[in-house]
Design a protein around this motif. Structure first.
Motif, short mmCIF file in Angstrom:
data_model
loop_
_atom_site.label_atom_id
_atom_site.label_comp_id
_atom_site.label_asym_id
_atom_site.label_seq_id
_atom_site.Cartn_x
_atom_site.Cartn_y
_atom_site.Cartn_z
N SER A 428 33.33 18.16 -26.32
CA SER A 428 33.64 17.69 -27.81
C SER A 428 34.55 19.39 -28.41
O SER A 428 33.67 20.36 -28.86
N GLY A 429 35.20 18.30 -29.01
CA GLY A 429 36.40 19.99 -30.12
C GLY A 429 35.56 20.57 -30.89
O GLY A 429 35.54 21.33 -30.62
N SER A 430 34.64 19.30 -31.72
CA SER A 430 34.27 20.01 -32.64
C SER A 430 33.03 20.89 -32.46
O SER A 430 33.01 22.67 -32.59
N ALA A 431 32.65 20.71 -31.44
CA ALA A 431 31.00 21.57 -31.23
C ALA A 431 31.98 22.85 -30.60
O ALA A 431 31.28 23.60 -30.39
N ALA A 432 33.01 22.83 -29.90
CA ALA A 432 33.11 23.43 -29.18
C ALA A 432 33.94 25.17 -29.85
O ALA A 432 33.70 26.06 -29.79
N ARG A 433 34.71 24.78 -31.18
CA ARG A 433 34.83 25.50 -32.10
C ARG A 433 33.95 26.03 -32.89
O ARG A 433 34.50 27.37 -33.04
N ARG A 434 32.74 25.54 -33.20
CA ARG A 434 31.93 25.88 -33.64
C ARG A 434 30.97 26.70 -32.84
O ARG A 434 30.29 27.71 -33.49
N PHE A 435 31.24 26.77 -31.59
CA PHE A 435 30.27 27.47 -30.87
C PHE A 435 31.30 28.73 -30.70
O PHE A 435 30.75 29.65 -30.87
N ARG A 436 32.42 28.79 -30.39
CA ARG A 436 32.97 29.93 -30.39
C ARG A 436 33.30 30.43 -32.10
O ARG A 436 33.04 31.58 -31.86
N TYR A 437 33.45 29.67 -32.75
CA TYR A 437 32.76 31.21 -33.90
C TYR A 437 32.02 32.00 -34.46
O TYR A 437 32.19 32.79 -34.79
N GLU A 438 31.01 30.89 -33.85
CA GLU A 438 29.02 31.53 -34.43
C GLU A 438 28.70 31.92 -33.09
O GLU A 438 27.72 32.86 -33.06
N ALA A 439 29.01 31.72 -31.58
CA ALA A 439 27.85 32.54 -30.76
C ALA A 439 28.43 33.94 -30.91
O ALA A 439 29.51 34.97 -30.68
N ASP A 440 27.45 34.41 -30.32
CA ASP A 440 27.14 35.72 -30.68
C ASP A 440 27.08 36.29 -29.41
O ASP A 440 25.83 37.83 -29.01
#
Length: 501
Positions: A428-440
């Motif tokens: 999922s591109g949307s999941a990957a984009r969210r992960f990239r933005y939020e992952a600490d």
């Protein structure tokens, strides 16, 4: 097997100071052993302050002329280093197999990554350029110059005895510094060989690189010595904090990279062909003895989806063969020594008593002649707060935490006191984009089990995974090994009529 006894014929390692191999100033020694066989390889001097004193004296003397050497000439020395390391790839990999225990392919890859760091540092002439801004006032110009910090101590860990010294040495050298290398006392042979190869490079003056051996005493002496200007360190989070606190308290610049507990988030849509191999390679490569190892699999979805993901991972891990790193068929090499295996078995035993389910049990593997072999182990139904899910074990042990959705997975990863790396498996591109933005975390991967950046990028985590403002490698390395000097000048007064004061 960290005893001090060894056959009388076992050679004693020397220090390299002032361009010469000399007997170390040490009364005690530690035996370095082959993890696979337990055979004694060398007696490692446990040096202290006296050894550091003479190495620093030689380094400070050599650094004066090295700083004055043209940067393009310093870079050419790295060209020679790159060529000589390339010519000795297999020899260096063999030393890693023998002294640290890795499989040959893994060791060869490590050597390759170390050579990449040299290649990245070869561009130092460009990165050492300053900046200018003219006309900031009438006849006034501003200039920024980069100058070496002076003498750098590199304190490196056992798990990458070639790569991590080469994270530090080439960048520090091309920037005009002298370097004292203190390798791990557990497996110093590869670092010794690197210094031998460096010593044959004519462009490097005697004393510009030193090698000292030891454990706690020599490390503290490096942290305390007034003649050392900067410390580069990789090791556990606890030791990184000690290094940073003590060295900065003594006025030194520090980059101290610590430990990790890296989460691998597996979504239900993860590629069933790609994901298991990547997870297993990350968790069990080098027997899990990497700061980038994925040591927690966070399975997302319904119970049925989680079971399916776990079955794929378990089946892939079950096919792994543990044994000596020198055997071509070995997938999981021994851990560094028998004491490390004993500690890891104790962690697995304790988790099992706490109700954690052992779905793949590496304790059944033959410990081998060196007593250090432990098979791939998978622990399921691990509570999110359990220590096998939160603390760095540094072995071939994968904890499985189950969560319902990506929100919970990101929250679990963010709750860690570490922040080295987190990876996500999804289509999922949307999941990957969210992960990239939020992952600490400082280093992220999408469908990549080991998200280690190439040498042209900075390598460093967040939170308790680093005690520094600047990471290793990349542009950060050139910034760390240089100090900025800004010069403001006025020439010509206010016009053509001369100066007035």
């Amino acid at each position: 097997m960290s005893d001090v006894t060894a056959p009388p014929a076992t050679r004693v390692l020397q220090s390299f100071v002032g361009g010469r191999w000399v007997d170390a100033l040490a009364d005690e020694h530690r035996v370095s052993r082959d993890p696979a066989t337990g055979a004694a390889l060398a007696r490692v001097p446990l040096s202290g302050a006296a050894e550091v004193d003479r190495a620093v004296a030689a380094a400070r003397e050599a650094q004066v002329a090295w700083r004055a050497t043209a940067p393009q000439v310093r870079a050419r020395a790295l060209y020679r280093l790159r060529d000589v390391l390339d010519a000795h790839r297999e020899e260096l990999a063999g030393l890693v197999v023998q002294d640290m225990g890795k499989t040959f392919d893994d060791a060869l890859a490590e050597v390759g990554r170390g050579i990449e760091s040299v290649e990245a540092a070869m561009g130092g002439v460009h990165h050492l350029k300053g900046q200018t801004l003219e006309g900031i006032g009438t006849g006034v110009d501003a200039e920024l110059h980069r100058q070496p910090v002076g003498v750098v101590a590199a304190i490196t860990p056992f798990n990458f005895p070639v790569m991590i010294p080469l994270w530090f040495l080439p960048y520090a050298l091309v920037a005009g510094n002298a370097v004292l290398l203190k390798p791990s006392e557990q497996d110093p042979l590869a670092s010794e060989r690197i210094v031998q190869l460096l010593a044959g490079i004519d462009e490097l003056p005697a004393g510009i690189v030193s090698l000292v051996h030891g454990a706690h005493d020599v490390v503290n002496a490096l942290l305390d010595h007034p003649g050392i200007d900067a410390i580069s360190f990789v090791g556990s989070a606890r030791t990184a904090r000690h290094v940073a606190t003590r060295a900065t308290g003594n006025g030194k610049r520090v980059q101290a990279l610590g430990g990790a507990k890296n989460a691998m988030i597996v979504l239900p849509d993860a590629d069933p062909r790609l994901m298991p191999a990547q997870v297993v390679g990350s968790a069990f490569g080098a027997a899990g003895q990497r700061c980038m190892a994925g040591s927690v699999a966070v399975l997302v979805g319904t119970a049925e989806e989680q079971d399916r993901s776990l079955a794929l991972i378990r089946d892939a891990a079950s096919a792994l063969r543990s044994g000596p790193g020198g055997d071509a068929g070995t997938d999981v090499c021994p851990v560094i020594d028998a004491a490390a295996r004993e500690r890891l078995v104790g962690e697995i035993d304790a988790a099992e008593r706490d109700g954690v389910r052992v779905v793949l049990d590496g304790r059944a593997a033959d410990a081998g002649p060196g007593g250090a072999n432990l098979g791939a182990t998978i622990l399921d139904a691990v509570p999110a707060e359990h220590r096998v899910a939160t603390e760095e074990l540094f072995g071939p042990v994968l904890a499985v935490v189950r969560v319902p959705d990506l929100d919970a997975a990101l929250a679990f990863a963010a709750a860690s006191r570490y922040g080295n790396s987190t990876v996500l498996f999804t289509e999922s591109g949307s999941a990957a984009r969210r992960f990239r933005y939020e992952a600490d975390a400082g280093m992220l991967g999408v469908n990549v089990g080991v998200a280690a950046p190439i040498a042209w990028m900075p390598f460093g985590g967040w939170n308790d995974s680093i005690d520094a403002d600047l990471s290793a490698n990349g542009e950060d390395a050139f910034r760390f090994y240089t100090r900025q000097k800004v010069v403001t000048t006025r020439w010509g007064g206010s016009g053509g009529g001369g100066m007035r004061f």
